[in-house]
Design a protein around this motif. Sequence first.
Motif, short mmCIF file in Angstrom:
data_model
loop_
_atom_site.label_atom_id
_atom_site.label_comp_id
_atom_site.label_asym_id
_atom_site.label_seq_id
_atom_site.Cartn_x
_atom_site.Cartn_y
_atom_site.Cartn_z
N SER A 15 1.15 -1.23 0.10
CA SER A 15 -0.09 -0.12 0.01
C SER A 15 0.85 1.18 0.03
CB SER A 15 -0.88 0.13 1.25
OG SER A 15 -0.25 -0.06 2.37
N PHE A 16 2.12 1.28 0.70
CA PHE A 16 2.76 2.34 0.62
C PHE A 16 3.32 2.89 -0.68
CE2 PHE A 16 7.05 4.71 1.94
CZ PHE A 16 6.32 5.82 2.42
N ALA A 18 2.08 1.95 -3.63
CA ALA A 18 0.93 2.38 -4.24
C ALA A 18 0.36 4.07 -4.17
CB ALA A 18 -0.13 1.56 -4.21
N LEU A 19 0.56 4.38 -2.69
CA LEU A 19 0.10 5.86 -2.51
C LEU A 19 1.23 6.66 -2.92
CD1 LEU A 19 -0.77 5.41 1.34
CD2 LEU A 19 -2.35 5.99 -0.82
N LEU A 20 2.55 6.38 -3.05
CA LEU A 20 3.50 7.51 -3.86
C LEU A 20 3.71 7.30 -4.85
CD1 LEU A 20 6.53 6.66 -1.03
CD2 LEU A 20 4.72 8.60 -1.17
N MET A 47 -6.62 11.68 -6.91
CA MET A 47 -6.67 10.68 -5.71
C MET A 47 -7.97 10.21 -5.31
SD MET A 47 -3.45 10.50 -5.23
CE MET A 47 -3.30 9.63 -3.38
N THR A 50 -12.19 9.21 0.18
CA THR A 50 -12.45 8.45 1.20
C THR A 50 -13.70 8.92 1.93
OG1 THR A 50 -10.92 9.21 2.64
CG2 THR A 50 -10.39 7.33 1.45
#
Length: 50
Positions: A15-16, A18-20, A47, A50
């Motif tokens: 996940s990390f 994929a966020l960057l 983005m 949520t």
Amino acid sequence: MTASKPLLAFIAGSSFPALLIPFIVLGTAMMLRPEQGFPPQFLLWFMPQT
């Protein structure tokens, strides 16, 4: 229920990055072609909400 350490490592490791990735790609694109800049709110559109 507690998750095992390999599962937590897998979730964090997937996940990390994929966020960057969007920030790295857009930052590189803005540095290579600054004349074709994106509007400042583009990252908010890009983005997920949520």
